[in-house]
Enzyme design. Structure first.
Site, mmCIF file in Angstrom:
data_model
loop_
_atom_site.group_PDB
_atom_site.id
_atom_site.type_symbol
_atom_site.label_atom_id
_atom_site.label_comp_id
_atom_site.label_asym_id
_atom_site.label_seq_id
_atom_site.Cartn_x
_atom_site.Cartn_y
_atom_site.Cartn_z
ATOM 1 C CG ASP A 17 -5.515 -8.955 8.249
ATOM 2 O OD1 ASP A 17 -5.504 -8.115 7.329
ATOM 3 O OD2 ASP A 17 -4.965 -10.063 8.142
ATOM 4 C CG ASP B 219 -3.567 -5.728 5.917
ATOM 5 O OD1 ASP B 219 -2.585 -6.345 6.394
ATOM 6 O OD2 ASP B 219 -4.530 -6.283 5.379
ATOM 7 C CD GLU B 220 -1.772 -9.508 10.426
ATOM 8 O OE1 GLU B 220 -1.390 -9.568 9.236
ATOM 9 O OE2 GLU B 220 -1.649 -10.443 11.215
HETATM 10 P P1 TTP Z 1 -2.762 -9.647 3.891
HETATM 11 O O1 TTP Z 1 -3.449 -9.048 5.074
HETATM 12 O O2 TTP Z 1 -2.027 -10.915 4.070
HETATM 13 O O3 TTP Z 1 -3.815 -9.894 2.724
HETATM 14 P P2 TTP Z 1 -5.074 -9.041 2.288
HETATM 15 O O4 TTP Z 1 -5.342 -7.906 3.207
HETATM 16 O O5 TTP Z 1 -4.926 -8.673 0.865
HETATM 17 O O6 TTP Z 1 -6.250 -10.101 2.373
HETATM 18 P P3 TTP Z 1 -6.890 -10.756 3.691
HETATM 19 O O7 TTP Z 1 -6.222 -10.146 4.878
HETATM 20 O O8 TTP Z 1 -8.357 -10.423 3.620
HETATM 21 O O9 TTP Z 1 -6.640 -12.209 3.547
HETATM 22 O O10 TTP Z 1 -1.738 -8.604 3.294
HETATM 23 C C1 TTP Z 1 -1.987 -7.204 3.305
HETATM 24 C C2 TTP Z 1 -1.472 -6.580 2.028
HETATM 25 O O11 TTP Z 1 -0.090 -6.866 1.846
HETATM 26 C C3 TTP Z 1 -2.179 -7.092 0.793
HETATM 27 O O12 TTP Z 1 -3.378 -6.383 0.492
HETATM 28 C C4 TTP Z 1 -1.130 -6.937 -0.257
HETATM 29 C C5 TTP Z 1 0.199 -7.067 0.474
HETATM 30 N N1 TTP Z 1 0.774 -8.401 0.214
HETATM 31 C C6 TTP Z 1 1.722 -8.535 -0.801
HETATM 32 O O13 TTP Z 1 2.096 -7.554 -1.448
HETATM 33 N N2 TTP Z 1 2.224 -9.779 -1.071
HETATM 34 C C7 TTP Z 1 1.820 -10.904 -0.381
HETATM 35 O O14 TTP Z 1 2.293 -12.028 -0.669
HETATM 36 C C8 TTP Z 1 0.846 -10.754 0.673
HETATM 37 C C9 TTP Z 1 0.390 -11.958 1.444
HETATM 38 C C10 TTP Z 1 0.364 -9.484 0.927
HETATM 39 MG MG MG Z 2 -5.356 -8.154 5.284
#
Ligand code: TTP
Ligand code: MG
Length: 388
Positions: free
Chosen positions: A9, A104-105
């Site tokens: 992720d 992103d995961e």
């Molecule tokens: P995440 O992987 O949940 O968050 P992140 O990559 O920004 O941070 P981390 O993994 O380090 O905690 O989500 C991936 C992307 O999805 C994030 O960059 C932006 C988008 N997203 C939204 O648009 N709205 C949201 O509520 C969430 C959780 C994510």
């Molecule tokens: Mg992320």
């Protein structure tokens, strides 16, 4: 077959892409989201902004109140999708068994015992090639891989194996388990169940009466014990196919690189045809002497699975943008994949190849990669016994 499971992720994904593309933003609180003046919400923010208490889904107004000096940027989805494809591409170089769960995961399954080593290599590859921070959780199942990844963040690797459950999993709040949102967490807390360990030691009947469903209770109990039988739901169709090679030493000859590209194009074409796919876009990847990675791509007038067409496109890209030698790595990436009929690789122009290619593919499938190859590949293999 036993496998290790990785959950990869990216950290603060949208914000990390923005910081990477604009170095002035590095080290600063960056918020990506909607317009603060029209009730926009935060999509994500950099870890620098998280120190101020900013989180995804809060309003942009509130975020700016928490950190007035933060830089705010709109969501550039096409850009993040493109980068996401490049990330998944790197994952596919390590294993075909991938379940992408969000932009992103992704869960990756790799050979048992190789998880930690693969995780280190994947994280370095993403850092080196895309300059993005990635966290990875390693375990034997999805649940523990996901939790390990949350503990690894930001920019780390963490493993949780079954023998670590008591020490690592049990002290965590119940909200770490899938399906335990704020409402369920509150409900469990009201019964004095705060940690995963509390949940694990609760008799199933007691949990059933709190959860209100025996199925939910049984699942929660399994998770609390660190068990998870969910399988990876493997991606049915790849978004792209890549082939690349890193040379053991610097290469100075253009012709040699072209020979290698010819071989990589044949491999890419074969992989497309064997999956019944065609590609619209052909990309070239090069590692330059300063170790920077250069990528260029070309969109073709029509989708193709032809070795020759792929080769023509990459050789043109190479001629245009090869820069100065030496080269350390070359690669081909085809994307914009479409389903194509398995036999119509070569339309009108070349009847002979139309017959030959399926025959070569069939022989190759049966006897392996090095049994059958076209003339130019023979040259490459002879040149210095280079074995791809
Ligand atoms: P995440 O992987 O949940 O968050 P992140 O990559 O920004 O941070 P981390 O993994 O380090 O905690 O989500 C991936 C992307 O999805 C994030 O960059 C932006 C988008 N997203 C939204 O648009 N709205 C949201 O509520 C969430 C959780 C994510
Ligand atoms: Mg992320």
């Amino acid at each position: 077959m036993k496998q290790d499971i990785l959950l990869c992720d990216l950290d603060a994904f949208f914000a990390s892409v923005e910081q990477r593309d604009n170095p002035e933003l590095k080290g600063k609180p960056v918020i990506v989201g909607g317009d603060p003046d029209s009730r926009g919400v935060v999509s994500t923010c950099s870890y620098e902004a998280r120190r101020f208490g900013i989180r995804s889904a809060i309003s942009m107004k509130e975020a700016l109140r928490l950190c007035p000096e933060a830089v705010t940027l709109p969501v550039n989805m096409p850009r993040y999708k493109e980068v996401s494809d490049q990330v998944m591409d790197i994952f596919y170089m390590f294993t075909p068994d991938i379940e992408q769960v969000s932009i992103d995961e992704a869960y990756l399954a790799v050979k048992a015992g190789t998880g930690l080593d693969k995780a280190r290599k994947i994280r370095s590859a993403v850092r080196e090639e895309l300059h993005l921070p990635l966290s990875i959780g390693v375990s034997l199942n999805k649940l523990l891989a996901k939790i390990a990844c949350s503990l690894a963040k930001p920019d780390g690797i963490r493993a949780i194996y079954p023998e670590d459950v008591e020490k690592i999993l049990w002290p965590l709040p119940v909200s770490f388990l899938p399906g335990v949102g704020p409402v369920t967490e509150q409900k469990l807390n009201n019964f004095g169940i705060k940690t995963v360990g509390d949940l694990a030691s609760l008799p199933l009947e007691a949990l059933e009466s709190i959860a209100g469903s025996s199925a939910v209770a049984a699942e929660l109990k399994e998770y609390a014990l660190g068990r998870d039988s969910r399988k990876l739901e493997l991606n049915a169709v790849r978004k792209s196919i890549s082939e690349e090679i890193t040379f053991p030493q610097d290469i100075y000859e253009k012709d040699y690189i072209l020979d290698v590209l010819f071989d990589l194009a044949s491999e890419t074409g074969y992989r497309l045809r064997s999956k019944g796919l065609k590609a619209r876009t052909v990309g070239l990847k090069l590692k330059l002497p300063d170790f920077s990675i250069k990528t260029r791509s070309l969109t073709l007038p029509g989708a193709t699975a032809s070795d020759e067409k792929i080769y023509r496109a990459v050789s043109e890209l190479f001629t245009r943008c090869c820069g100065n030698p030496p080269w350390r790595l070359v690669g081909i990436r085809v994307s914009g994949l479409e389903r194509g009929s398995q036999l119509s690789f070569f339309p009108e122009e070349n009847r002979k190849k139309e017959i030959i290619t399926p025959v070569l593919d069939m022989l190759r499938q049966r006897y392996g990669r090095d049994v059958i190859f076209k003339g130019r590949r023979l040259l490459l293999l002879k040149k210095d016994n280079f074995k791809l």
